[in-house]
Design a protein around this motif. Sequence first.
Motif, short mmCIF file in Angstrom:
data_model
loop_
_atom_site.label_atom_id
_atom_site.label_comp_id
_atom_site.label_asym_id
_atom_site.label_seq_id
_atom_site.Cartn_x
_atom_site.Cartn_y
_atom_site.Cartn_z
N TYR A 67 -86.48 49.34 19.38
CA TYR A 67 -85.62 48.74 20.40
C TYR A 67 -84.16 48.73 19.96
O TYR A 67 -83.87 48.45 18.78
CB TYR A 67 -85.99 47.28 20.64
CG TYR A 67 -87.42 47.03 21.02
CD1 TYR A 67 -87.82 46.97 22.35
CD2 TYR A 67 -88.39 46.84 20.02
CE1 TYR A 67 -89.15 46.72 22.68
CE2 TYR A 67 -89.71 46.60 20.35
CZ TYR A 67 -90.08 46.54 21.69
OH TYR A 67 -91.39 46.30 22.01
N CYS A 102 -88.12 38.27 21.82
CA CYS A 102 -87.93 39.35 22.79
C CYS A 102 -88.99 40.45 22.60
O CYS A 102 -89.61 40.91 23.56
CB CYS A 102 -86.51 39.88 22.60
SG CYS A 102 -86.09 41.33 23.52
N VAL A 103 -89.24 40.81 21.34
CA VAL A 103 -90.23 41.85 21.07
C VAL A 103 -91.64 41.33 21.40
O VAL A 103 -92.45 42.03 21.99
CB VAL A 103 -90.15 42.32 19.59
CG1 VAL A 103 -91.32 43.23 19.23
CG2 VAL A 103 -88.83 43.04 19.33
N GLN A 104 -91.90 40.07 21.06
CA GLN A 104 -93.21 39.48 21.36
C GLN A 104 -93.49 39.49 22.86
O GLN A 104 -94.60 39.81 23.30
CB GLN A 104 -93.28 38.05 20.80
CG GLN A 104 -94.58 37.34 21.13
CD GLN A 104 -94.83 36.15 20.21
OE1 GLN A 104 -95.14 36.30 19.04
NE2 GLN A 104 -94.70 34.96 20.73
N LYS A 105 -92.45 39.18 23.64
CA LYS A 105 -92.62 39.20 25.10
C LYS A 105 -92.88 40.63 25.58
O LYS A 105 -93.73 40.86 26.44
CB LYS A 105 -91.35 38.68 25.78
CG LYS A 105 -91.35 37.17 25.97
CD LYS A 105 -90.00 36.70 26.47
CE LYS A 105 -90.00 36.38 27.97
NZ LYS A 105 -88.70 35.79 28.38
N ASP A 106 -92.15 41.58 25.01
CA ASP A 106 -92.30 42.97 25.46
C ASP A 106 -93.69 43.52 25.11
O ASP A 106 -94.31 44.22 25.89
CB ASP A 106 -91.22 43.85 24.82
CG ASP A 106 -91.28 45.26 25.35
OD1 ASP A 106 -90.97 45.46 26.55
OD2 ASP A 106 -91.69 46.17 24.60
N VAL A 107 -94.16 43.18 23.91
CA VAL A 107 -95.45 43.70 23.44
C VAL A 107 -96.61 42.95 24.12
O VAL A 107 -97.68 43.52 24.35
CB VAL A 107 -95.53 43.56 21.90
CG1 VAL A 107 -96.92 43.84 21.39
CG2 VAL A 107 -94.53 44.49 21.23
N VAL A 127 -81.31 46.32 21.01
CA VAL A 127 -81.13 45.12 21.83
C VAL A 127 -79.65 44.74 21.91
O VAL A 127 -78.89 44.93 20.96
CB VAL A 127 -81.97 43.91 21.33
CG1 VAL A 127 -83.45 44.21 21.38
CG2 VAL A 127 -81.55 43.45 19.96
N LYS A 153 -81.09 41.13 25.15
CA LYS A 153 -81.90 41.90 26.09
C LYS A 153 -82.08 43.34 25.61
O LYS A 153 -81.24 43.86 24.86
CB LYS A 153 -81.34 41.83 27.51
CG LYS A 153 -79.87 42.02 27.65
CD LYS A 153 -79.48 41.89 29.13
CE LYS A 153 -78.02 42.26 29.34
NZ LYS A 153 -77.06 41.30 28.74
N ILE A 154 -83.18 43.92 26.05
CA ILE A 154 -83.49 45.27 25.60
C ILE A 154 -82.57 46.28 26.31
O ILE A 154 -82.56 46.34 27.53
CB ILE A 154 -84.97 45.60 25.86
CG1 ILE A 154 -85.87 44.63 25.07
CG2 ILE A 154 -85.28 47.06 25.49
CD1 ILE A 154 -87.35 44.72 25.39
N LYS A 203 -85.40 51.43 24.70
CA LYS A 203 -86.72 51.25 24.07
C LYS A 203 -87.38 52.61 23.93
O LYS A 203 -87.35 53.42 24.86
CB LYS A 203 -87.56 50.33 24.94
CG LYS A 203 -89.00 50.18 24.51
CD LYS A 203 -89.65 49.01 25.24
CE LYS A 203 -90.75 49.45 26.15
NZ LYS A 203 -91.34 48.32 26.89
N ARG A 211 -92.82 50.78 18.39
CA ARG A 211 -91.78 50.63 19.40
C ARG A 211 -90.45 50.34 18.74
O ARG A 211 -90.35 49.42 17.92
CB ARG A 211 -92.09 49.46 20.34
CG ARG A 211 -93.32 49.70 21.16
CD ARG A 211 -93.56 48.56 22.12
NE ARG A 211 -94.80 48.81 22.85
CZ ARG A 211 -95.10 48.29 24.02
NH1 ARG A 211 -94.25 47.47 24.61
NH2 ARG A 211 -96.24 48.56 24.61
#
Length: 341
Positions: free
Chosen positions: A79, A139-144, A81, A64-65, A68, A77
């Motif tokens: 992160y 996780c990064v793909q979801k955030d972006v 994590v 989890k982040i 950020k 960005r």
Amino acid sequence: MINLKDLTFEELEKLISDIGEPKFRAKQIFTWICRGVSSFDEMTDISKNLRSKLAEISYLSNVKIAEKYISKIDGTRKYLVELDDGNKVECVAMFYKHGITVCISCQVGCAMGCKFCASTIGGKIRNLTPGEILDQVICVQKDVGERISNIVMMGIGEPLDNFENVIKFLKNVNHEYGLNIGYRHISLSTCGLVDKIYKLSEYNFPLTLSISLHAPNDKIRKTIMPVANKFSVDELITACKKYIENNSRRISFEYAIIKGVNDSDECALLLADKIKGMLCHVNLIPVNNVEENKFEKPDKNHIIKFKSILESKGINVTVRRELGSDISASCGQLRRANSNK
Ligand code: SAH
């Protein structure tokens, strides 16, 4: 208990048939994992019965982040994590015209001891598992909110010092039922573990190998990179030639240029001589200042001169663009800052 995210697709298929379920369930589960679910209950097209069977024998790890930062200059960005055991690693998302590149970590800390690098200051705590490496991309793909198109393994850790897990990760991230990121869109960076470069070249993955060379001879390399005591520059170059022969891929030599250490005209000439005729490219990185060391980057004109000497010898060179320069960029600094708090 096994972490389902650590299995390759083939291992997952085997597990699924071992518990008496049809193989196509593995495809569904694998796809859910790569979409970033954090529990079996989110796998809605799988029966409750199978979900509880899975929960009896396995679990799903999560990253989890924790922090950020978004660059105001270029949107990069960065992160920090957090892994399930509380350890933290870094990843970065960089936005280019051709897509989004994510830079990921493969170990908590690093054992390689390069003198200019912040990642290695506290040594290596542990390897990341294949699932933890993959989870950073997810996780990064979801955030972006957009598809990640490229990966660089240039975060914390030495990928070839975590060989088996990195191989599993590569297979999974490339898998058509998962993120389906082509090997040609993946770069793996190593400080030069020669034996492992030979091992990697046997897999024939068409990925880009980046070699953190940073010096044209053993004498200078030994002063900044302990790995140079184990493998000579010549042995490293020979392994790279073998890699090119097997994979038909251009190698990228990373050269962190440091004032008074590896930035003389002589160094440029020697470097050109070592790599001439190879299918390769040199990436000059003005060294990032790290609080704990005293390395400085040469001034701009000096870097341009170094570059032009290489070019005059027919070598392809770029000076690395600095992205995210306002958000404490170089590798390992964020984790250090966080653990010093
Ligand atoms: N262990 C691998 C992966 C780390 S990649 C490797 O050594 O290649 C991170 C890249 O950034 C490497 O090329 C590393 O040598 C370089 N690097 C680390 N600290 C740096 C610094 N302070 N300034 C510039 N480059 C640095």
